[in-house]
Design an enzyme around this catalytic site. Structure first.
Site, PDB file in Angstrom:
ATOM      1  CG  PHE A   1      -0.399   0.433   2.493  1.00 50.30           C
ATOM      2  CD1 PHE A   1      -0.412   1.770   2.868  1.00 50.30           C
ATOM      3  CD2 PHE A   1       0.136  -0.491   3.387  1.00 50.30           C
ATOM      4  CE1 PHE A   1       0.106   2.186   4.087  1.00 50.30           C
ATOM      5  CE2 PHE A   1       0.653  -0.084   4.601  1.00 50.30           C
ATOM      6  CZ  PHE A   1       0.637   1.251   4.955  1.00 50.30           C
ATOM      7  CE  LYS A   2       3.765   1.259   4.840  1.00 48.91           C
ATOM      8  NZ  LYS A   2       5.035   0.928   5.463  1.00 48.91           N
ATOM      9  CG  ASP A   3       4.121   0.359  -4.331  1.00 48.45           C
ATOM     10  OD1 ASP A   3       5.284   0.702  -4.037  1.00 48.45           O
ATOM     11  OD2 ASP A   3       3.798  -0.807  -4.610  1.00 48.45           O
TER      12      ASP A   3
END
Length: 439
Positions: free
Chosen positions: A59-61
Site C-alpha cells: 500500500f506504500k506505493d
C-alpha cells in the site's frame, strides 16, 4: 473523489490544475489494475480494500509514487536537490526506492533491519541499490533502533540544511494526504451507511489519515478499529490512555508492523487535543526518552473514543496463521500476514457487534501474499513453490516481477551498519559522501 481532489485542498494555488493532473496521472501509471485499488468482498459485510496493486505490491506505493512526483515537481521548479533518509520496517524502503530510482535531483539513503524482513522485501531494496541515486544499508538491529540515527540526522538543523536532507516515511504529510483518499474511495464504493474500517497498524499513518478524513466530513459510523500485532503499543495506548515503549520489539509474522515507537502518535494526540502544540510537545518529549512514556488527558481519550469511534485489539501470530489458513480454505483468497491482522480483528468486531446485520467492515489490504511466500507457506503447511504457483498471475505485471525476485538465485550485496557502531555518525558520513558528488 480522488488524490487530485485532496491535494488541491491542501496545496491551494501552489500547483496549477494542469500540472497537478499530470502529477497524479504519472503517480499511478505503474499500477496493474485500471482502478489503481480494488475492493474484494470476503463476505456480505466484510471487504478488503486492496491497496497493493503498485510496483512493489504494498500500500506504500500509493503514497510514495505520488510523493515522488510532488517532490520532484517542486525540486525542479526551485532548482534544488534533496537527500532522502528512510528507515523501514519492511515495505516503505522498497516502495520509496522504486518511486525515486533514476530521479535526477534526489538521492535516497535507505536503512532496513537485517534479518527482520522477508526475502522479497530485502531483494526489492538491494536490487534497486545498483541505481546511481540509491544507497541501501542493512542495520543489525530493529526498525525502531534504525529510526534513531535517521531522526538524529533530521533533527540536526545545521547538518540537515547543509546537506538538504528530508524524509518520506509517513512522518511526511504528503503520504498521509494520499492515504485519506483510501477511506473516501472505499466508503463510496461499498455504498452503505453503517461502515467501519479495520486498520492493520504499525506507525499509525493510516489511522491518522482516517481521523483527518472524518474531520473532512466522512461519516465513518462503524468506527475505526486499530489492529496491532504483538507489538501492541497503539492498542495499549487506546485502551488505557498511556503509551509506554516496551523493553524490546518482538519478531512477528507481520514484520512491517514490528514497531514500538509509532511516530504518527504525535499527530493523533495533536489532532485529538484540538491541535494543542504545547501539550503535544510535552508528551512527545517524555515519550521519546529511553523507555519513554506519556499519558494523554481524559479529554483527549474521550475525543478518540467518542468522536472518532476508535477501538483496538492485538492479534497474535497464532491468530494470523489461523486467519490466513481459514481464509484460503473457505474463500480461496490468499492473505498476506499484515492484512490478516486486519481481517482477523475485523471479523471479531463484526462477531461482537450488536448491530452486525447493518454493519459493514472494510479491512485495509496492506500487501500481496507473494511478498511473504515463506510465511504463507508455513501457515498453509505447503511448500514455498506451491505458494508461488498459487500467487502466479500472468496478467498482473507487478505480481510476476515480485515472484521473479523471490526465485532469484543470489542476494545483492549492500553496506552494513554493525551492532555496537555509532549509526548516527556512519549515516552522517554516508550523507556527506553522497553530497560530495555534487559539490
Amino acid at each position: 473523489f480522488s488524490t487530485k481532489n485532496v491535494i488541491e485542498l491542501h496545496a491551494l494555488d501552489e500547483i496549477p490544475a494542469a500540472d497537478l493532473k499530470g502529477i497524479c496521472d504519472r503517480s499511478f501509471e505503474r499500477f496493474s489494475t485500471k482502478n489503481v485499488i480494488e475492493l474484494h468482498a470476503l463476505d456480505d459485510n466484510l471487504y478488503i480494500c486492496e491497496l497493493w496493486h503498485g510496483p512493489t505490491l504494498a500500500f506504500k506505493d500509493l503514497g510514495l509514487q505520488a510523493l515522488a512526483e510532488l517532490l520532484c515537481y517542486f525540486l525542479n521548479k526551485n532548482k534544488k536537490r534533496l537527500n532522502l533518509l528512510i528507515g523501514t520496517s519492511g515495505d516503505t524502503g522498497g516502495s520509496a526506492l522504486e518511486a525515486f530510482k533514476g530521479k535526477g535531483n534526489v538521492d535516497v539513503v535507505c536503512l532496513y533491519p537485517k534479518g527482520r524482513v522477508s526475502k522479497v522485501q530485502e531483494r526489492q531494496m538491494t536490487s534497486v541499490g545498483s541505481e546511481a541515486n540509491c544507497y541501501v544499508v542493512a542495520c543489525e538491529g530493529t526498525s525502531d533502533e534504525l529510526d534513531v540515527p535517521v531522526e538524529a540526522v533530521l533533527n540536526d538543523f545545521d547538518f540537515k540544511t547543509k546537506h538538504c536532507c528530508g524524509s518520506v516515511n509517513s512522518v511526511n504529510i504528503g503520504r498521509i494526504l494520499v492515504q485519506i483518499v483510501h477511506f473516501f474511495w472505499a466508503y463510496f464504493r461499498v455504498g452503505r451507511e453503517h461502515v467501519g474500517f479495520s486498520i492493520p497498524t504499525g506507525a499509525a499513518g493510516h489511522l491518522t489519515a482516517g481521523i483527518i478524513a472524518m474531520q473532512m466530513g466522512l461519516p465513518i459510523k462503524g468506527g475505526m478499529h486499530v489492529a496491532t500485532n504483538n507489538n501492541d503499543i497503539m492498542h495499549r495506548f487506546l485502551s488505557c490512555g498511556t503509551a509506554t515503549v516496551a523493553q524490546s520489539c518482538l519478531r512477528t509474522l507481520s514484520n512491517a508492523m514490528d514497531i514500538q515507537v509509532p511516530y504518527n502518535i504525535e499527530r493523533i494526540v495533536n489532532l485529538a487535543s484540538g491541535r494543542n502544540g504545547k501539550l503535544t510537545r510535552e508528551w512527545m518529549s517524555s515519550f521519546k526518552q529511553e523507555n519513554g512514556s506519556f499519558s494523554a488527558t481524559p479529554q483527549v481519550m474521550k475525543v478518540l473514543h467518542d468522536e472518532y469511534h476508535i477501538t483496538s485489539s492485538s492479534v497474535s501470530d497464532e491468530d494470523i496463521q489461523q486467519c490466513i489458513k481459514s481464509t484460503w480454505s473457505s474463500k480461496k483468497y490468499l492473505l498476506d500476514p499484515h492484512t490478516a491482522v486486519g481481517v482477523f480483528a475485523g471479523q471479531k468486531v463484526l462477531k461482537d457487534s450488536s448491530n452486525m446485520r447493518n454493519m459493514t467492515m472494510i479491512c485495509m489490504g496492506c500487501a500481496h501474499a507473494s511478498k511473504f511466500v515463506e510465511t504463507v507457506s508455513t501457515c498453509l503447511e505447503i511448500k514455498p513453490t506451491d505458494v508461488v504457483q498459487l500467487c502466479t498471475n500472468k496478467q498482473h505485471e507487478n505480481i510476476s516481477h515480485v515472484l521473479e525476485l523471490f526465485s532469484a538465485a543470489e542476494d545483492e550485496d549492500c553496506r552494513i551498519f554493525p551492532v555496537g557502531e555509532d549509526w548516527t555518525q556512519e549515516l552522517q558520513q554516508l550523507v556527506e559522501s553522497v553530497s560530495a558528488k555534487y559539490n
